[in-house]
Design an enzyme around this catalytic site. Structure first.
Site, PDB file in Angstrom:
ATOM      1  N   GLN A 141      16.705  79.112  -9.246  1.00  0.00           N
ATOM      2  CA  GLN A 141      16.154  79.395 -10.581  1.00  0.00           C
ATOM      3  C   GLN A 141      14.968  80.365 -10.505  1.00  0.00           C
ATOM      4  OE1 GLN A 141      17.436  78.992 -13.469  1.00  0.00           O
ATOM      5  NE2 GLN A 141      19.205  77.932 -12.619  1.00  0.00           N
ATOM      6  N   SER A 142      15.031  81.303  -9.574  1.00  0.00           N
ATOM      7  CA  SER A 142      13.942  82.262  -9.393  1.00  0.00           C
ATOM      8  C   SER A 142      13.934  83.333 -10.480  1.00  0.00           C
ATOM      9  CB  SER A 142      14.090  82.923  -8.022  1.00  0.00           C
ATOM     10  OG  SER A 142      13.318  84.097  -7.954  1.00  0.00           O
ATOM     11  N   ASN A 143      12.793  83.459 -11.159  1.00  0.00           N
ATOM     12  CA  ASN A 143      12.614  84.552 -12.117  1.00  0.00           C
ATOM     13  C   ASN A 143      12.465  85.893 -11.403  1.00  0.00           C
ATOM     14  OD1 ASN A 143      12.421  82.741 -14.383  1.00  0.00           O
ATOM     15  ND2 ASN A 143      10.401  82.183 -13.594  1.00  0.00           N
TER      16      ASN A 143
ATOM     17  N   CYS B  59      13.959  86.839  -8.595  1.00  0.00           N
ATOM     18  CA  CYS B  59      15.278  87.370  -8.215  1.00  0.00           C
ATOM     19  C   CYS B  59      16.057  87.843  -9.442  1.00  0.00           C
ATOM     20  CB  CYS B  59      16.059  86.316  -7.425  1.00  0.00           C
ATOM     21  SG  CYS B  59      15.344  86.043  -5.777  1.00  0.00           S
TER      22      CYS B  59
END
Ligand SMILES: *Cc1c(COP(=O)(O)O)cnc(C)c1O
Length: 341
Positions: free
Chosen positions: A84-86, A88
C-alpha cells in the site's frame, strides 16, 4: 545585497526538475473542524491534490528525483516498499507519464496482496509487481539489486531507487523546500499569522519543511507526527537528511532535531495500523468537512493535532496549518478497519 529568500530561490532554481505536480496546491480554512474542537483556527494545505494519480506529497519529491532518473538515461526504474505504498504508486504514475518501465518489489505490510488501493493502481498503470512476504525493508535491497542485475543482462538501462537511500532522500527533500516557499507566499497572501504547521512525516517531507522554515527564519512551529518507529530517535535522522540537502544546495543554514520537533506518540502498535485516535480523527474530518484523510499518515497527524489542542500544547486562539500529504487511495484497503460495520 541578497536576502535568504533570494538565495534559497536561486539554489532551488539550479536543481534539475521535471514538472509532474499541479501547483500551487490550495490552502483553505476548516471552520467546522475548528468549531468542533472549540478552536484553534485550522487551515489545510491540500497536498493530497497534487494531481498525479490521486496526488499526495510524493509528487513534489519525484519532480526532483525523476530529473535524476532522466539524466541517467534509464529506461527502467526499480523500487520497493509495501503493497500500500503511496511512494510506489506515484512513481508508477510518473513512469507512465515519462514513458519508463517500472518494476516494484513490494512487502506485504499490513494489507498483504489484496488488490485494492495503491496496489490496484500500480497494476492499473502498468507496473511489473512482485510481492514478497518479508518482515523488514532492509531485506528488500538485495532483491532489488538482483532484479536490477537481471534486467541489465537483458539490455535494460536501470535506475534503482533504494528504499532507504540518501540520494533519493536528498532529491526528494528538495520538493518540500520548494513547498515551503509556496506555503509562505500563501500565508502572506492570506494576511494572517500562523503559529503551527502539523504534518505526518518520516523523511523527506519534514526534512524539507524544517530546512525551508529555518532558511527563511519563518516564525512558525513545525510539528512532525511520525508513523514509523525507528531504532534511533527520528528527529536526529530527519535533521541529518535536511542538512545533507542544505549541503547539496550549497546553503550555510543547518537544522536541529528541535526544529523538526518529532513525536512518536501517535504511531500506535505499528506502522500502518489504524489506531482508535486516528480513526476518530478520520471520522471527524470526513463528517465536519468532507475532508478525507488516509489511515497510515494523515489520520495519525490529525490525531496528534487534536490531542495537542485538548492538552493546550496548541492554544485555542492560535492558527494552525495542517498539511494533508495524501495517501487517500490506501483508505480503500482499510475498509474493515474504519468501524463502519
Ligand atoms: C510518504 C508519505 C508521508 C511521509 O513522507 P516522507 O517524505 O517520507 O516524510 C506522509 N504522508 C503520506 C500520505 C505519505 O505517502
Amino acid at each position: 545585497m541578497t536576502t535568504p529568500r533570494a538565495d534559497l530561490e536561486a539554489a532551488l532554481a539550479r536543481q534539475p526538475r521535471v514538472p509532474l505536480a499541479i501547483l500551487p496546491t490550495a490552502l483553505h480554512p476548516l471552520p467546522r473542524l475548528s468549531e468542533a474542537l472549540g478552536g484553534p483556527e485550522i487551515w489545510v494545505k491540500r497536498d493530497d491534490l497534487t494531481g498525479l494519480a490521486f496526488g499526495g506529497n510524493k509528487t513534489r519529491q519525484l519532480e526532483f528525483l525523476f530529473a535524476d532518473v532522466l539524466a541517467s538515461g534509464a529506461d527502467t526504474v526499480i523500487a520497493g516498499a509495501y503493497t500500500q505504498s503511496n511512494w510506489c504508486r506515484q512513481m508508477t504514475a510518473a513512469c507512465a507519464r515519462l514513458r519508463l518501465s517500472i518494476h516494484l518489489i513490494l512487502l506485504h505490510g499490513q494489507k498483504g496482496p489484496k488488490l485494492q488501493g495503491n496496489l490496484l493502481l500500480d497494476r492499473l498503470m502498468g507496473a511489473e509487481v512482485e510481492i514478497v512476504d518479508l518482515d523488514s525493508m532492509e531485506k528488500l535491497q538485495p532483491l532489488i539489486d538482483a532484479r536490477a542485475e537481471e534486467l541489465r543482462r537483458r539490455g535494460r538501462k536501470v535506475y534503482v531507487v533504494e528504499p532507504l537511500g540518501l540520494r533519493s532522500n536528498v532529491l526528494g527533500t528538495l520538493g518540500y523546500v520548494q513547498a515551503t516557499l509556496e506555503l509562505l507566499d500563501q500565508i502572506e497572501a492570506s494576511g494572517h499569522a500562523f503559529h503551527h504547521l502539523y504534518q505526518c512525516g518520516a523523511n523527506m517531507q519534514p526534512a524539507g519543511l524544517a530546512l525551508g522554515l529555518e532558511a527563511l527564519a519563518a516564525p512558525i512551529k513545525l510539528a512532525t507526527v511520525t508513523s514509523i518507529r525507528w531504532s534511533t530517535p527520528r528527529g536526529g535522522d530527519i535533521a541529518r537528511i535536511a542538512n545533507a540537502t542544505a549541503e547539496h544546495l550549497g546553503l550555510q543554514v543547518r537544522v536541529t532535531p528541535e526544529r523538526v520537533n518529532a513525536t512518536d506518540d501517535y504511531i500506535g502498535p505499528d506502522y500502518g495500523v489504524l489506531t482508535p485516535e486516528a480513526r476518530e480523527a478520520l471520522h471527524l474530518c470526513a463528517r465536519t468537512e468532507g475532508l478525507i484523510l488516509d489511515p497510515v499518515y494523515t489520520a495519525k497527524a490529525m490525531a496528534g493535532l487534536i490531542d495537542h489542542v485538548r492538552r493546550g500544547i496548541v492554544g485555542r486562539n492560535e492558527r494552525v496549518i495542517f498539511l494533508h500529504s495524501g495517501g487517500t487511495p490506501a483508505l480503500f484497503a482499510y475498509a474493515e478497519d474504519l468501524g463502519l460495520g
